[in-house]
Design a protein around this motif. Structure first.
Motif, PDB file in Angstrom:
ATOM      1  N   MET A 131      16.568 -46.286 -31.798  1.00  0.00           N
ATOM      2  CA  MET A 131      16.007 -45.138 -31.123  1.00  0.00           C
ATOM      3  C   MET A 131      16.225 -45.296 -29.619  1.00  0.00           C
ATOM      4  O   MET A 131      15.945 -46.341 -29.052  1.00  0.00           O
ATOM      5  CB  MET A 131      14.510 -45.046 -31.427  1.00  0.00           C
ATOM      6  CG  MET A 131      13.798 -44.010 -30.603  1.00  0.00           C
ATOM      7  SD  MET A 131      12.018 -43.964 -30.858  1.00  0.00           S
ATOM      8  CE  MET A 131      11.921 -43.635 -32.590  1.00  0.00           C
ATOM      9  N   ASP A 132      16.734 -44.284 -28.972  1.00  0.00           N
ATOM     10  CA  ASP A 132      16.912 -44.298 -27.525  1.00  0.00           C
ATOM     11  C   ASP A 132      15.617 -43.868 -26.853  1.00  0.00           C
ATOM     12  O   ASP A 132      15.060 -42.819 -27.172  1.00  0.00           O
ATOM     13  CB  ASP A 132      18.034 -43.352 -27.113  1.00  0.00           C
ATOM     14  CG  ASP A 132      19.408 -43.875 -27.518  1.00  0.00           C
ATOM     15  OD1 ASP A 132      19.530 -45.088 -27.762  1.00  0.00           O
ATOM     16  OD2 ASP A 132      20.348 -43.075 -27.575  1.00  0.00           O
ATOM     17  N   VAL A 133      15.159 -44.684 -25.913  1.00  0.00           N
ATOM     18  CA  VAL A 133      13.909 -44.431 -25.217  1.00  0.00           C
ATOM     19  C   VAL A 133      14.215 -44.222 -23.736  1.00  0.00           C
ATOM     20  O   VAL A 133      14.930 -45.010 -23.125  1.00  0.00           O
ATOM     21  CB  VAL A 133      12.933 -45.619 -25.377  1.00  0.00           C
ATOM     22  CG1 VAL A 133      11.640 -45.370 -24.617  1.00  0.00           C
ATOM     23  CG2 VAL A 133      12.670 -45.909 -26.848  1.00  0.00           C
ATOM     24  N   LEU A 134      13.653 -43.168 -23.171  1.00  0.00           N
ATOM     25  CA  LEU A 134      13.748 -42.945 -21.738  1.00  0.00           C
ATOM     26  C   LEU A 134      12.462 -43.427 -21.086  1.00  0.00           C
ATOM     27  O   LEU A 134      11.374 -42.987 -21.451  1.00  0.00           O
ATOM     28  CB  LEU A 134      13.934 -41.457 -21.405  1.00  0.00           C
ATOM     29  CG  LEU A 134      13.837 -41.118 -19.916  1.00  0.00           C
ATOM     30  CD1 LEU A 134      14.997 -41.743 -19.128  1.00  0.00           C
ATOM     31  CD2 LEU A 134      13.791 -39.609 -19.703  1.00  0.00           C
ATOM     32  N   VAL A 135      12.601 -44.339 -20.141  1.00  0.00           N
ATOM     33  CA  VAL A 135      11.502 -44.680 -19.263  1.00  0.00           C
ATOM     34  C   VAL A 135      11.815 -43.918 -17.975  1.00  0.00           C
ATOM     35  O   VAL A 135      12.590 -44.372 -17.138  1.00  0.00           O
ATOM     36  CB  VAL A 135      11.370 -46.196 -19.014  1.00  0.00           C
ATOM     37  CG1 VAL A 135      10.212 -46.470 -18.055  1.00  0.00           C
ATOM     38  CG2 VAL A 135      11.163 -46.943 -20.319  1.00  0.00           C
ATOM     39  N   GLY A 136      11.256 -42.722 -17.874  1.00  0.00           N
ATOM     40  CA  GLY A 136      11.515 -41.856 -16.733  1.00  0.00           C
ATOM     41  C   GLY A 136      10.436 -42.025 -15.687  1.00  0.00           C
ATOM     42  O   GLY A 136       9.271 -42.227 -16.016  1.00  0.00           O
ATOM     43  N   TYR A 137      10.845 -41.933 -14.431  1.00  0.00           N
ATOM     44  CA  TYR A 137       9.871 -42.153 -13.364  1.00  0.00           C
ATOM     45  C   TYR A 137      10.160 -41.272 -12.154  1.00  0.00           C
ATOM     46  O   TYR A 137      11.266 -40.778 -11.962  1.00  0.00           O
ATOM     47  CB  TYR A 137       9.859 -43.626 -12.937  1.00  0.00           C
ATOM     48  CG  TYR A 137      11.177 -44.109 -12.390  1.00  0.00           C
ATOM     49  CD1 TYR A 137      11.479 -43.979 -11.032  1.00  0.00           C
ATOM     50  CD2 TYR A 137      12.137 -44.674 -13.224  1.00  0.00           C
ATOM     51  CE1 TYR A 137      12.696 -44.399 -10.533  1.00  0.00           C
ATOM     52  CE2 TYR A 137      13.347 -45.098 -12.729  1.00  0.00           C
ATOM     53  CZ  TYR A 137      13.627 -44.962 -11.384  1.00  0.00           C
ATOM     54  OH  TYR A 137      14.840 -45.369 -10.885  1.00  0.00           O
ATOM     55  N   ALA A 138       9.116 -41.106 -11.355  1.00  0.00           N
ATOM     56  CA  ALA A 138       9.210 -40.494 -10.034  1.00  0.00           C
ATOM     57  C   ALA A 138       8.478 -41.438  -9.091  1.00  0.00           C
ATOM     58  O   ALA A 138       7.338 -41.822  -9.358  1.00  0.00           O
ATOM     59  CB  ALA A 138       8.570 -39.109 -10.018  1.00  0.00           C
ATOM     60  N   LEU A 151      10.667 -53.267 -23.424  1.00  0.00           N
ATOM     61  CA  LEU A 151      11.034 -52.488 -24.610  1.00  0.00           C
ATOM     62  C   LEU A 151      12.404 -52.903 -25.138  1.00  0.00           C
ATOM     63  O   LEU A 151      12.619 -52.966 -26.355  1.00  0.00           O
ATOM     64  CB  LEU A 151      11.012 -50.995 -24.293  1.00  0.00           C
ATOM     65  CG  LEU A 151       9.630 -50.421 -23.963  1.00  0.00           C
ATOM     66  CD1 LEU A 151       9.762 -48.993 -23.454  1.00  0.00           C
ATOM     67  CD2 LEU A 151       8.708 -50.483 -25.163  1.00  0.00           C
ATOM     68  N   SER A 152      13.316 -53.215 -24.254  1.00  0.00           N
ATOM     69  CA  SER A 152      14.652 -53.656 -24.655  1.00  0.00           C
ATOM     70  C   SER A 152      14.583 -54.999 -25.381  1.00  0.00           C
ATOM     71  O   SER A 152      15.237 -55.191 -26.410  1.00  0.00           O
ATOM     72  CB  SER A 152      15.549 -53.761 -23.420  1.00  0.00           C
ATOM     73  OG  SER A 152      16.846 -54.137 -23.788  1.00  0.00           O
ATOM     74  N   ARG A 153      13.778 -55.922 -24.865  1.00  0.00           N
ATOM     75  CA  ARG A 153      13.612 -57.218 -25.535  1.00  0.00           C
ATOM     76  C   ARG A 153      12.983 -57.051 -26.916  1.00  0.00           C
ATOM     77  O   ARG A 153      13.140 -57.904 -27.780  1.00  0.00           O
ATOM     78  CB  ARG A 153      12.781 -58.159 -24.675  1.00  0.00           C
ATOM     79  CG  ARG A 153      13.556 -58.747 -23.519  1.00  0.00           C
ATOM     80  CD  ARG A 153      12.857 -59.939 -22.884  1.00  0.00           C
ATOM     81  NE  ARG A 153      11.481 -59.715 -22.500  1.00  0.00           N
ATOM     82  CZ  ARG A 153      11.075 -59.235 -21.330  1.00  0.00           C
ATOM     83  NH1 ARG A 153      11.958 -58.914 -20.416  1.00  0.00           N
ATOM     84  NH2 ARG A 153       9.797 -59.073 -21.070  1.00  0.00           N
ATOM     85  N   GLU A 167       4.756 -49.900 -31.320  1.00  0.00           N
ATOM     86  CA  GLU A 167       4.738 -48.604 -31.999  1.00  0.00           C
ATOM     87  C   GLU A 167       6.122 -48.030 -32.210  1.00  0.00           C
ATOM     88  O   GLU A 167       6.341 -47.256 -33.132  1.00  0.00           O
ATOM     89  CB  GLU A 167       3.877 -47.610 -31.217  1.00  0.00           C
ATOM     90  CG  GLU A 167       2.406 -47.928 -31.262  1.00  0.00           C
ATOM     91  CD  GLU A 167       1.580 -46.804 -30.688  1.00  0.00           C
ATOM     92  OE1 GLU A 167       1.820 -45.648 -31.070  1.00  0.00           O
ATOM     93  OE2 GLU A 167       0.698 -47.094 -29.857  1.00  0.00           O
ATOM     94  N   LEU A 168       7.056 -48.384 -31.339  1.00  0.00           N
ATOM     95  CA  LEU A 168       8.398 -47.830 -31.438  1.00  0.00           C
ATOM     96  C   LEU A 168       9.368 -48.698 -32.225  1.00  0.00           C
ATOM     97  O   LEU A 168      10.365 -48.210 -32.721  1.00  0.00           O
ATOM     98  CB  LEU A 168       8.983 -47.602 -30.039  1.00  0.00           C
ATOM     99  CG  LEU A 168       8.397 -46.460 -29.253  1.00  0.00           C
ATOM    100  CD1 LEU A 168       8.977 -46.442 -27.848  1.00  0.00           C
ATOM    101  CD2 LEU A 168       8.685 -45.145 -29.947  1.00  0.00           C
ATOM    102  N   ARG A 169       9.088 -49.980 -32.299  1.00  0.00           N
ATOM    103  CA  ARG A 169      10.007 -50.917 -32.953  1.00  0.00           C
ATOM    104  C   ARG A 169      10.181 -50.532 -34.425  1.00  0.00           C
ATOM    105  O   ARG A 169       9.205 -50.301 -35.138  1.00  0.00           O
ATOM    106  CB  ARG A 169       9.490 -52.344 -32.831  1.00  0.00           C
ATOM    107  CG  ARG A 169      10.489 -53.377 -33.239  1.00  0.00           C
ATOM    108  CD  ARG A 169       9.976 -54.787 -33.059  1.00  0.00           C
ATOM    109  NE  ARG A 169       8.541 -54.860 -32.871  1.00  0.00           N
ATOM    110  CZ  ARG A 169       7.966 -55.444 -31.825  1.00  0.00           C
ATOM    111  NH1 ARG A 169       8.671 -55.983 -30.896  1.00  0.00           N
ATOM    112  NH2 ARG A 169       6.657 -55.482 -31.730  1.00  0.00           N
TER     113      ARG A 169
END
Length: 164
Positions: free
Chosen positions: A1-8, A25-27, A159-161
């Protein structure tokens, strides 16, 4: 699953926290990308979102609010976590106890139908150069302390793994 960690980000703390979350999350075995929300061209390319912004005046920065508003249809169909970066750890006494009240105020500035799973408030960095002269005086009068207060907690990976 591709996850975006988006920020401002305003001064870089939020970017650093987002990069650290992406690393965690990558690890955990996820495919993750950390990038400014204003640079995301296709939100539909991601299967999950961790979105965060610096908080100024109890509100996310404009690029973050715009991303959420413009992509609400995609976000509504995917897992979403949000985080805010402020200065609760830099405050003392009664001001520090008021910090948790900031989360509901921030959420009132976001679309009410943003179905996020959790919202965390992280502390960022507070430097003298980030505040005006009067802002520095007020910050010190309320017991504020300049420094780096970033914390690196993230409970999202489990939760995402994917299940083994």
């Amino acid at each position: 699953m591709d996850v975006l960690v988006g920020y401002a980000t305003a001064h870089g703390s939020t970017r650093t926290i987002a990069a650290r979350m992406a690393s965690v999350l990558s690890r955990a075995g996820l495919t993750v990308e950390a990038r400014p929300m204003e640079d995301v061209e296709d939100a539909d390319a991601y299967g999950a979102f961790v979105l965060g912004s610096a908080v100024h005046g109890q509100s996310w920065l404009r690029p973050a609010r715009r991303f959420v508003r413009d992509n609400l249809d995609v976000l509504g169909r995917r897992p979403v976590w949000i985080f805010s970066v402020g200065m609760p750890a830099a405050l003392r006494g009664p001001w520090r106890r008021l910090a948790p009240r900031e989360l509901p105020a921030v959420e009132r500035g976001l679309p009410s139908n943003l179905g996020h799973r959790d919202h965390r408030l992280f502390s960022g960095t507070v430097g003298r150069d980030q505040l005006s002269r009067s802002g520095r005086v007020f910050f010190r009068l309320v017991g504020g302390r300049f420094g780096d207060y970033r914390d690196w907690a993230a409970g999202i990976a489990g939760e995402l793994r994917p299940a083994p």
